[in-house]
Design an enzyme around this catalytic site. Structure first.
Site, PDB file in Angstrom:
ATOM      1  CD  GLU A  92      21.311 -41.196 -45.641  1.00 49.89           C
ATOM      2  OE1 GLU A  92      21.927 -40.398 -46.642  1.00 49.89           O
ATOM      3  OE2 GLU A  92      20.624 -41.976 -46.018  1.00 49.89           O
ATOM      4  CB  CYS A 105      16.871 -47.901 -39.255  1.00 47.04           C
ATOM      5  SG  CYS A 105      17.642 -48.986 -40.642  1.00 47.04           S
ATOM      6  CB  CYS A 112      26.754 -52.408 -48.632  1.00 52.24           C
ATOM      7  SG  CYS A 112      26.340 -54.120 -48.346  1.00 52.24           S
ATOM      8  CB  CYS A 116      20.998 -55.562 -53.114  1.00 53.10           C
ATOM      9  SG  CYS A 116      21.527 -56.794 -51.736  1.00 53.10           S
ATOM     10  CB  CYS A 119      20.318 -51.818 -52.110  1.00 50.91           C
ATOM     11  SG  CYS A 119      20.858 -50.612 -50.655  1.00 50.91           S
ATOM     12  CB  CYS A 338      13.841 -50.583 -46.944  1.00 55.07           C
ATOM     13  SG  CYS A 338      13.617 -50.921 -45.292  1.00 55.07           S
TER      14      CYS A 338
END
Ligand code: SF4
Length: 352
Positions: A92, A105, A112, A116, A119, A338
């Site tokens: 994305e 962005c 990833c 985290c 996230c 975010c």
């Protein structure tokens, strides 16, 4: 054999490639004009390029840009894109309009590895690094798409490496993409228009002098090791002491700041002891805190603090002399904010 992508070449590399293959070095500049200034990726339309060179490029070079397979526009103008690469993996990318800038962005990895706990992307695990051309390709695909919607579309002015992935985990390709974003004959963005965000990969932060001098944002999110380790497992390897020792090695030009991103979560890191912890950690004249009120997503276990609490936290930091801003949440209705990005889009009903 896989063809090399046109968007993996910097200007010098393309010049050498063309000369080695019997063409003029000046053709590199002409090709850069077509792709990076006019966002025209079809050699058939390149009027000042010879037939022989077009044939060579079609035969030996991959000229395709990643495909936009889905997009949605929020009520606030933020637009989220799902972008697919040749191997069918997708990421994305989010286009964020503001008063005097238009920010893209971009993602640096499919998924990833950092994991985290706040996230959405972190729940996917890491699939692979993006290649330089796939990072640049997000900019090219979105620019072309927007121009096709509206031919008065103004160019994207800012880049933030804050989409999916840990950019420093993909150091070489991200570094090359940053140079291409800045290359005057390519996308010509100023170094202050590019921001690289990292979760705190200490060995790569220590190599920062190899990187172009772009803005740096550190995802801090906590001022105490126990809370940071709960939010960011990377803190169990590179704790706050090691992180801040590495940050000291970042070459900072005069009057430049390091931005510390701080996701504010109700009851976890929004207390007075967190304010005091931040004041003890940061060098005031070089630090700026950007508070990001937590953006809830389906199944997230954390909560966003009240507006009153967000204001209180910000004011306590300001009173203690730390430059502090609160990021306005963008595109909440399309999960574009975010920590909300993921490769499978949950399409909200509004945007079907
Ligand atoms: S916040 Fe960034 S580093 Fe952490 S899991 Fe999400 S994408 Fe990775």
């Amino acid at each position: 054999m896989n063809k090399k992508s046109l968007y993996s070449f910097n200007l010098k590399e393309l010049e050498s490639y063309l000369v080695d293959n019997g063409f003029s070095k000046f053709n590199a500049d002409q090709i850069f004009q077509w792709v990076y200034k006019k966002f025209c990726f079809d050699p058939a339309l390149w009027s000042n390029i010879s037939k022989k060179l077009k044939e060579h490029l079609n035969q030996h070079i991959d000229l395709s840009v990643p495909k936009i397979i889905w997009n949605a526009c929020s009520f606030d103008g933020t637009r989220k894109f799902l972008i697919q690469f040749n191997d069918n993996n997708s990421v994305e990318t989010v286009l964020i309009p503001a008063k005097e800038r238009l920010t893209l962005c971009i993602s640096s990895q499919v998924g990833c590895a950092i994991g985290c706990t706040f996230c959405h992307t972190g729940t996917m695990g890491l699939k692979r690094n993006l290649k330089t051309e796939e990072i640049i390709g997000q900019f090219l695909a979105v620019s072309r798409f927007m121009l096709d919607q509206d031919d008065s579309f103004k160019n994207i002015s800012n880049i933030v490496y804050m989409g999916q992935g840990e950019p420093l985990h993909n150091f070489t390709n991200v570094k090359k993409s940053a140079y291409l974003f800045m290359e005057p004959r390519a996308l010509a963005l100023g170094q202050r228009k590019i921001t690289l965000s990292t979760s705190g990969l200490v060995p790569q932060i220590e190599k920062f002098e190899e990187f172009p001098p772009v803005n740096v944002a550190i995802s801090l999110h906590a001022a105490h090791d126990d809370i940071r380790s709960e939010l960011m497992p990377i803190n169990q390897i590179y704790d706050l002491k090691r992180l801040f020792k590495a940050i000291k090695s970042i070459p900072l030009k005069a009057h430049r700041f390091i931005t510390y991103e701080y996701i504010l979560i109700e009851g976890l890191n929004d207390r007075m002891e967190d304010v005091e912890g931040l004041v003890n950690l940061l060098v005031k004249k070089e630090s700026k805190i950007n508070i990001i009120p937590f953006n809830e997503y389906p199944q997230s276990k954390f909560k966003r603090p009240s507006d009153e609490k967000i204001r209180w936290f910000k004011n306590e930091l300001l009173k203690r002399g730390i430059v502090t801003t609160v990021r306005v949440t963008k595109g909440p209705d399309i999960l574009a904010a975010c920590g909300q990005l993921k490769s499978e889009v949950e399409k909200p009903n509004l945007w079907s």
